[in-house]
Design a protein around this motif. Structure first.
Motif: not given
Length: 64
Positions: A25-30, A33-46
């Protein structure tokens, strides 16, 4: 009679459900411009991950 306005609970992080076949998944805080830097997370095995910036929780749907 006065109406009570319901205030959102800003202390409770947003929970986003993703499909069972997603391994990342990726998240930019929504909020653009008030969000945060785009980051990616893995859900593999979680079953869930939490964004380190905005505390959003991404939950994987159970496989059918």
């Amino acid at each position: 009679m006065s109406k009570k306005s319901v205030k959102p609970d800003y202390k409770k992080p947003e929970t986003i459900t993703v499909s069972a076949d997603n391994d990342s998944v990726s998240c930019d805080g929504g909020g653009g411009a008030l969000g945060h830097p785009l980051v990616y997370y893995t859900l593999k095995g979680l079953s869930s991950v939490e964004c380190g910036y905005c505390d959003r929780v991404f939950v994987k749907k159970p496989a059918k």
